[in-house]
Design a protein around this motif. Structure first.
Motif, PDB file in Angstrom:
ATOM      1  N   ASN A 217       0.815  -1.206   0.000  1.00  0.00           N
ATOM      2  CA  ASN A 217       0.000   0.000   0.000  1.00  0.00           C
ATOM      3  C   ASN A 217       0.853   1.264   0.000  1.00  0.00           C
ATOM      4  O   ASN A 217       2.036   1.227   0.336  1.00  0.00           O
ATOM      5  N   SER A 218       0.224   2.366  -0.352  1.00  0.00           N
ATOM      6  CA  SER A 218       0.909   3.651  -0.297  1.00  0.00           C
ATOM      7  C   SER A 218       1.403   3.914   1.122  1.00  0.00           C
ATOM      8  O   SER A 218       0.676   3.709   2.094  1.00  0.00           O
ATOM      9  N   TRP A 221       6.770   0.038   2.472  1.00  0.00           N
ATOM     10  CA  TRP A 221       7.964  -0.275   1.687  1.00  0.00           C
ATOM     11  C   TRP A 221       7.822  -1.706   1.168  1.00  0.00           C
ATOM     12  O   TRP A 221       7.181  -2.543   1.782  1.00  0.00           O
ATOM     13  N   ASP A 251      10.249   2.478  -0.905  1.00  0.00           N
ATOM     14  CA  ASP A 251       8.871   2.952  -0.867  1.00  0.00           C
ATOM     15  C   ASP A 251       8.102   2.416  -2.068  1.00  0.00           C
ATOM     16  O   ASP A 251       8.620   2.374  -3.190  1.00  0.00           O
ATOM     17  N   VAL A 252       6.863   2.002  -1.840  1.00  0.00           N
ATOM     18  CA  VAL A 252       6.051   1.398  -2.893  1.00  0.00           C
ATOM     19  C   VAL A 252       5.935   2.317  -4.104  1.00  0.00           C
ATOM     20  O   VAL A 252       6.103   1.881  -5.258  1.00  0.00           O
ATOM     21  N   THR A 253       5.670   3.579  -3.870  1.00  0.00           N
ATOM     22  CA  THR A 253       5.490   4.528  -4.979  1.00  0.00           C
ATOM     23  C   THR A 253       6.797   4.766  -5.724  1.00  0.00           C
ATOM     24  O   THR A 253       6.820   4.797  -6.965  1.00  0.00           O
ATOM     25  N   ILE A 254       7.893   4.919  -4.995  1.00  0.00           N
ATOM     26  CA  ILE A 254       9.196   5.143  -5.631  1.00  0.00           C
ATOM     27  C   ILE A 254       9.611   3.914  -6.429  1.00  0.00           C
ATOM     28  O   ILE A 254      10.144   4.020  -7.541  1.00  0.00           O
ATOM     29  N   ASN A 255       9.344   2.741  -5.893  1.00  0.00           N
ATOM     30  CA  ASN A 255       9.653   1.492  -6.586  1.00  0.00           C
ATOM     31  C   ASN A 255       8.914   1.436  -7.919  1.00  0.00           C
ATOM     32  O   ASN A 255       9.478   1.080  -8.961  1.00  0.00           O
ATOM     33  N   ALA A 256       7.635   1.803  -7.894  1.00  0.00           N
ATOM     34  CA  ALA A 256       6.840   1.784  -9.121  1.00  0.00           C
ATOM     35  C   ALA A 256       7.326   2.822 -10.123  1.00  0.00           C
ATOM     36  O   ALA A 256       7.302   2.595 -11.342  1.00  0.00           O
ATOM     37  N   THR A 257       7.784   3.953  -9.628  1.00  0.00           N
ATOM     38  CA  THR A 257       8.292   5.000 -10.518  1.00  0.00           C
ATOM     39  C   THR A 257       9.564   4.551 -11.222  1.00  0.00           C
ATOM     40  O   THR A 257       9.755   4.810 -12.412  1.00  0.00           O
TER      41      THR A 257
END
Length: 376
Positions: A217-218, A221, A251-257
């Motif tokens: 989730n947002s 990690w 971080d989930v969002t950074i990983n996706a980016t």
């Protein structure tokens, strides 16, 4: 004058020798050093104990294996990979020895063999050695190769492809693989924040985040594959998909980016990860981990050569590798390896993976000069 000759019979001579020896006291320091197992069963008096540094004791049944918080105590064992506290001796590190043998100051002492002389008495209500009068072994801040010269013996004197082949054999032999689920707990140890044992440090952002916030989730990690899974389509099965030498918390969002982008310089600043930049096909990590990223990529290219059912992973000079088993950009990664040499945290992480999990090493952390020999 006639001379008198004193005749001493054999039994009398033997008795004289026995009497002489009985008057000689051998100091403890001159006696043979005890193993850790012997020291555990021989608490009392003084003695010397030889063992491998395995962690920092914090309570009777608790030892910290990374993210050390102090220089006042070490745990030693008969095996570098020991994790059972019942098979350890807790050693008090007094002020005279903290600069050289404290784990906060010298985290790369993990795995080093030392000899300690002192009082064999309980410490932390546990089999221990206190008030040391001598500590010897690797000394202060051992070199990154101190624990690994024998490990790399088969690579000695080699260069280029011969060195790459030798290293592949070394780091692929007697390796323990772990499951993708087990990676969660492993990362909580390998990437523990040295300033806060309840947290991990995220690779790209450098943020310290609670170990309990792992998930999808947002704000959570998750497990970042530095060598993107799609570059070789190896998934998350045991092998490259679970290899701790390139898996890091992020971080989930950074990983996706970051996604499956190759590595290169330039692009726009990444929100939430200061010092990172990205464009349509590449990712630039913050300066503090540029070398770490490069050495992880070079490790993967040597470890996975296509002979174990997985793709032959190779580093090239492209940032348009798609789903091919290649990752770039080679020229940039070579520069990052030189600009950001291994630090104590990176060396300690390598040692923890070797001693506690996979039992293999990233050779480019121990010998960053080998990168140019193979890939330069």
């Amino acid at each position: 004058m006639a001379r008198r000759i004193l005749m001493v019979t054999a039994p009398a001579f033997a008795g004289f020798v026995a009497l002489l020896l009985s008057t000689i006291t051998v100091p403890a320091s001159a006696a043979a050093a005890l193993t850790v197992a012997q020291a555990i069963s021989s608490q009392g008096g003084t003695g010397s104990v030889v063992g491998y540094v395995v962690g920092e004791p914090t309570a009777t049944n608790t030892v910290r294996f990374s993210g050390f918080t102090g220089d006042t105590a070490i745990a030693i064992a008969d095996s570098r990979t020991e994790t059972g506290t019942s098979r350890m001796v807790y050693v008090q590190v007094t002020s005279a020895y903290r600069t050289s043998f404290g784990l906060l100051s010298n985290p790369s002492l993990i795995g080093e063999q030392i000899t300690v002389t002192g009082s064999l008495t309980a410490y932390f209500s546990h089999a221990g050695l206190k008030s040391p009068t001598a500590m010897s072994g690797s000394g202060a801040t051992p070199s990154p190769t101190a624990s690994s010269d024998a490990y790399y013996a088969a690579a000695s004197g080699k260069s280029g492809d011969a060195l790459k082949n030798a290293l592949h054999t070394i780091i692929s032999t007697n390796v323990t693989t772990i499951s993708y689920d087990a990676v969660w707990n492993a990362l909580k140890v390998t990437d523990q924040d040295p300033s806060n044992a309840a947290n991990v440090v995220l690779l790209y952002s450098g943020i310290s985040r609670s170990k309990t916030l792992n998930g999808g989730n947002s704000g959570n990690w998750n497990r970042e594959h530095v060598w993107a899974q799609s570059h070789g389509d190896f998934g998350t099965g045991n092998g490259p998909g679970t290899d701790l030498h390139h898996l890091r918390p992020e971080d989930v969002t950074i990983n996706a980016t970051r996604g499956n982008k190759d590595f290169d310089t330039g692009g726009s600043a990444v929100s939430g990860a200061s010092g990172n930049y990205t464009d349509a096909d590449s990712w630039e990590p913050r300066n503090a981990v540029k070398g770490d990223v490069a050495r992880m990529i070079f490790y993967m290219a040597v470890r996975y050569e296509g002979g174990d059912g997985f793709a032959d992973l190779e580093v090239n000079n492209s940032v348009s590798n798609g789903s091919h088993p290649y990752l770039g950009k080679l020229s940039t990664l070579l520069t990052w390896n030189s600009q950001d040499p291994p630090d104590a945290a990176e060396r300690n992480r390598n040692q923890v993976i070797y001693s506690s999990y996979q039992h293999n090493r990233n050779p480019f952390i121990d010998h960053p000069e080998w990168v140019n020999s193979i890939f330069g």
